[in-house]
Each structure stands twice: as structure tokens, then as C-alpha cells.
Enzyme design. Structure first.
Site, PDB file in Angstrom:
ATOM      1  N   TYR A 154       0.839  -1.210   0.000  1.00  0.00           N
ATOM      2  CA  TYR A 154       0.000   0.000   0.000  1.00  0.00           C
ATOM      3  C   TYR A 154       0.873   1.258   0.000  1.00  0.00           C
ATOM      4  CZ  TYR A 154      -3.567   3.383   1.356  1.00  0.00           C
ATOM      5  OH  TYR A 154      -4.413   4.473   1.395  1.00  0.00           O
ATOM      6  N   LYS A 158       1.158   4.131  -3.089  1.00  0.00           N
ATOM      7  CA  LYS A 158       0.755   5.523  -2.855  1.00  0.00           C
ATOM      8  C   LYS A 158       1.931   6.481  -3.042  1.00  0.00           C
ATOM      9  CE  LYS A 158      -3.595   4.885  -2.130  1.00  0.00           C
ATOM     10  NZ  LYS A 158      -4.576   5.445  -3.085  1.00  0.00           N
TER      11      LYS A 158
HETATM   12  P1  NAD Z   1     -13.525   2.814   0.181  1.00  0.00           P
HETATM   13  O1  NAD Z   1     -13.160   1.393   0.311  1.00  0.00           O
HETATM   14  O2  NAD Z   1     -14.694   3.344   0.911  1.00  0.00           O
HETATM   15  O3  NAD Z   1     -13.700   3.194  -1.364  1.00  0.00           O
HETATM   16  C1  NAD Z   1     -12.847   2.707  -2.355  1.00  0.00           C
HETATM   17  C2  NAD Z   1     -13.671   2.470  -3.618  1.00  0.00           C
HETATM   18  O4  NAD Z   1     -12.777   2.013  -4.647  1.00  0.00           O
HETATM   19  C3  NAD Z   1     -14.743   1.379  -3.433  1.00  0.00           C
HETATM   20  O5  NAD Z   1     -16.014   1.849  -3.839  1.00  0.00           O
HETATM   21  C4  NAD Z   1     -14.228   0.256  -4.321  1.00  0.00           C
HETATM   22  O6  NAD Z   1     -15.273  -0.542  -4.902  1.00  0.00           O
HETATM   23  C5  NAD Z   1     -13.451   1.006  -5.379  1.00  0.00           C
HETATM   24  N1  NAD Z   1     -12.559   0.087  -6.068  1.00  0.00           N
HETATM   25  C6  NAD Z   1     -11.765  -0.857  -5.496  1.00  0.00           C
HETATM   26  N2  NAD Z   1     -11.201  -1.631  -6.435  1.00  0.00           N
HETATM   27  C7  NAD Z   1     -11.645  -1.170  -7.635  1.00  0.00           C
HETATM   28  C8  NAD Z   1     -11.424  -1.585  -8.976  1.00  0.00           C
HETATM   29  N3  NAD Z   1     -10.677  -2.654  -9.277  1.00  0.00           N
HETATM   30  N4  NAD Z   1     -12.034  -0.893  -9.961  1.00  0.00           N
HETATM   31  C9  NAD Z   1     -12.840   0.159  -9.665  1.00  0.00           C
HETATM   32  N5  NAD Z   1     -13.091   0.592  -8.414  1.00  0.00           N
HETATM   33  C10 NAD Z   1     -12.498  -0.080  -7.408  1.00  0.00           C
HETATM   34  O7  NAD Z   1     -12.207   3.590   0.610  1.00  0.00           O
HETATM   35  P2  NAD Z   1     -11.870   5.149   0.745  1.00  0.00           P
HETATM   36  O8  NAD Z   1     -11.324   5.317   2.090  1.00  0.00           O
HETATM   37  O9  NAD Z   1     -12.941   6.008   0.255  1.00  0.00           O
HETATM   38  O10 NAD Z   1     -10.625   5.205  -0.241  1.00  0.00           O
HETATM   39  C11 NAD Z   1     -10.574   6.040  -1.384  1.00  0.00           C
HETATM   40  C12 NAD Z   1      -9.122   6.360  -1.674  1.00  0.00           C
HETATM   41  O11 NAD Z   1      -8.585   7.110  -0.599  1.00  0.00           O
HETATM   42  C13 NAD Z   1      -8.239   5.136  -1.830  1.00  0.00           C
HETATM   43  O12 NAD Z   1      -7.347   5.330  -2.909  1.00  0.00           O
HETATM   44  C14 NAD Z   1      -7.496   5.096  -0.510  1.00  0.00           C
HETATM   45  O13 NAD Z   1      -6.266   4.454  -0.614  1.00  0.00           O
HETATM   46  C15 NAD Z   1      -7.358   6.552  -0.207  1.00  0.00           C
HETATM   47  N6  NAD Z   1      -7.087   6.872   1.191  1.00  0.00           N
HETATM   48  C16 NAD Z   1      -7.991   6.571   2.165  1.00  0.00           C
HETATM   49  C17 NAD Z   1      -7.701   6.904   3.485  1.00  0.00           C
HETATM   50  C18 NAD Z   1      -8.644   6.601   4.615  1.00  0.00           C
HETATM   51  O14 NAD Z   1      -8.261   6.777   5.773  1.00  0.00           O
HETATM   52  N7  NAD Z   1      -9.867   6.171   4.350  1.00  0.00           N
HETATM   53  C19 NAD Z   1      -6.484   7.524   3.795  1.00  0.00           C
HETATM   54  C20 NAD Z   1      -5.599   7.832   2.775  1.00  0.00           C
HETATM   55  C21 NAD Z   1      -5.909   7.494   1.467  1.00  0.00           C
END
Ligand code: NAD
Length: 260
Positions: A154, A158
Site C-alpha cells: 500500500y 501511494k
Molecule cells: P472505500 O473502500 O470506501 O472506497 C474505495 C472504492 O474504490 C470502493 O467503492 C471500491 O469498490 C473502489 N474500487 C476498489 N477496487 C476497484 C477496482 N478494481 N475498480 C474500480 N473501483 C475499485 O475507501 P476510501 O477510504 O474512500 O478510499 C478512497 C481512496 O482514498 C483510496 O485510494 C485510498 O487508498 C485513499 N485513502 C484513504 C484513506 C482513509 O483513511 N480512508 C487515507 C488515505 C488514502
């Protein structure tokens, strides 16, 4: 009003971003593997091609904003496919549609996790655009975890997508075509991705240590990064590009105060 494509639209930050833009009156085509306008699996070449085909058809070949949010945290090779190659394919394959806009903008969601230890072999393969090699490297890393409990898979994906923005924002394809390209690096955001971790005392403590957030912490709702993504990809943003904007309640400033 403007027309946007937002990936990861079915949940969390992507879903909040779609809602934010629609509330501003914009047209938004969500992309996800379920429950949205464009169903496309960004881990595969077929899914990536299908995204471009559907986005062209729905938008008439013109977009003002592309926001790549979709991502996974699992310590598995598919995380490499979605977080780096899927995000890169989203940006690059929709770039021709952005060139038709008067105020084109693109953004991608990296993570504060990009600041933790990366795997040098995996990073080199990602930056060399070697998807089969990077998937093999991730298979070798397996479920190893960093001291922070985070997967190096991960953290490295990133870090690599953030570097992609730093390296390429200046290129003819982006700045040269008038397209702002930025990344955001969220700290802890309350979404299904981190719900299980935030549900345990141990998980909360690990997150607070990795991403200490004195401003309104320990976590923010997904509306916080959604508003930042919306601004970065708005017409108002005419001069910010190549940046990694931390949205983390102050965590990055605590972890590396010397960086200005
Ligand atoms: P989440 O799991 O709620 O949403 C992620 C979405 O991506 C889901 O709807 C999922 O179906 C979709 N996805 C996954 N694989 C896929 C694929 N193969 N094709 C198309 N769509 C796909 O998570 P989130 O927290 O909203 O994460 C969104 C972004 O933010 C991610 O890139 C995550 O790494 C990043 N992020 C999140 C956090 C946190 O604390 N939540 C922190 C830093 C970065």
C-alpha cells in the site's frame, strides 16, 4: 457547469466527491466495480478500456475534470493493479477528453501512507511502468507489515502515484495542455476502508501514532477530502499543479517539520 469522471464512486471519499460536485450543479459520471454510472474494473486492461469507451460515450468525448479515487488497502497484488496502474490509466486514458475543456483539471488520491517506508524494488518497477514485474514483487512481499502495521505494498503504491504527479505535472501532456494535475494525501478518513481498524482500541492507537491529527482529529469525514478534490479540479484552480496536498489534521507537519 462542468463534467467530471470520479473513480471509486460507490463508497467513501469517491462517493462524497460525487455528491459534492453534483450539489454544485456539475455533471458527474461515477466509476466503480458496482453501484454507479460506469461499471469498470480498474485492475484489468479490459476494465480500463471499458472505462474509456463508456466515458467517451456518456460525455460526448469532452471532460473538464478527472478524479482518480479508487483504491485498495489489502496487502495483495491487486492493490498494485488498482492503486498505481489503475489510477495512472484513469488519468492518461482520459487526458484526451480533458484537452477539449477550457479549464481542464485532474487529481488523484495518494495517502499519508506514502511517507512511511517503501519497498525499493516495488517502487522501481512501478516507476518503470512494469505491471507484471510489480505484481510479482507484491506477491513476494505478501502480507509483510511495516512497524506501523501498514502494508509496504500500500505505502509503495501511494508513494509511486504521488511521484507520478511530481514527475509528470510539468509535461506537455499536462501543463503543456493547460491541465492542472495534483494529488491529495489524506490522513485518517472515516470510510469503510478503515472502519475495521478504527473499531478496535489497538487499531485506533496505531492510526493515531502514524497520523497524529491535532486539528479536528483523530479522523475526518470523507466530505473533507471531497471538498479539496473539488477545488483542485475546479475552474478556480488555475496555478496549483504538481502538488501533493496533505489533508491530515496536521499530521505531516508533525512528522517532518523541517520540510518547507
Ligand atoms: P472505500 O473502500 O470506501 O472506497 C474505495 C472504492 O474504490 C470502493 O467503492 C471500491 O469498490 C473502489 N474500487 C476498489 N477496487 C476497484 C477496482 N478494481 N475498480 C474500480 N473501483 C475499485 O475507501 P476510501 O477510504 O474512500 O478510499 C478512497 C481512496 O482514498 C483510496 O485510494 C485510498 O487508498 C485513499 N485513502 C484513504 C484513506 C482513509 O483513511 N480512508 C487515507 C488515505 C488514502
Amino acid at each position: 457547469t462542468r463534467t467530471y469522471v470520479v473513480t471509486g464512486a460507490a463508497s467513501g471519499i469517491g462517493k462524497a466527491t460525487v455528491e459534492h460536485l453534483r450539489a454544485q450543479g456539475h455533471t458527474v459520471f461515477g466509476v466503480d466495480i458496482r453501484d454507479t454510472d460506469i461499471i469498470a474494473d480498474l485492475s484489468t486492461d479490459d476494465g480500463r478500456a471499458s472505462l474509456v469507451e463508456q466515458a467517451n460515450r456518456l460525455s460526448g468525448g469532452r471532460l473538464d475534470g478527472v478524479i482518480a479515487v479508487a483504491g485498495l488497502v489489502a496487502p495483495k497484488p491487486i492493490t498494485v493493479r488498482v492503486n498505481y496502474f489503475g489510477a495512472k490509466a484513469t488519468l492518461e486514458s482520459l487526458q484526451p477528453l480533458l484537452t477539449k475543456s477550457d479549464a481542464p483539471r485532474a487529481a488523484v488520491v495518494a495517502s499519508m501512507g506514502a511517507l512511511t517506508e517503501v519497498d525499493d524494488d516495488l517502487l522501481a518497477l512501478l516507476l518503470a511502468d512494469d505491471e507484471p514485474g510489480a505484481v510479482e514483487a507484491a506477491e513476494r512481499l505478501g502480507t509483510t507489515t511495516l512497524a506501523t502495521g501498514m502494508s509496504p505494498i500500500y505505502a509503495t503504491t501511494k508513494n509511486a502515484i504521488a511521484r507520478y504527479v511530481r514527475i509528470h505535472a510539468k509535461d506537455d501532456q499536462w501543463s503543456g495542455a493547460g491541465i492542472a494535475l495534483n494529488a491529495i494525501a489524506p490522513g485518517v478518513i472515516e470510510t469503510p476502508m478503515v472502519a475495521a481498524t478504527l473499531a478496535t482500541e489497538e487499531g485506533r492507537a496505531a492510526m493515531a501514532e502514524g497520523a497524529p491529527a491535532p486539528l479536528n482529529g483523530p479522523a475526518a469525514p470523507p466530505t473533507a477530502p471531497a471538498a479539496l478534490l473539488a477545488w483542485l479540479t475546479s475552474e478556480e484552480n488555475s496555478f496549483v499543479t504538481g502538488q501533493i496536498i496533505f489533508i491530515d489534521g496536521g499530521a505531516e507537519s508533525i512528522l517532518r517539520p523541517e520540510l518547507v
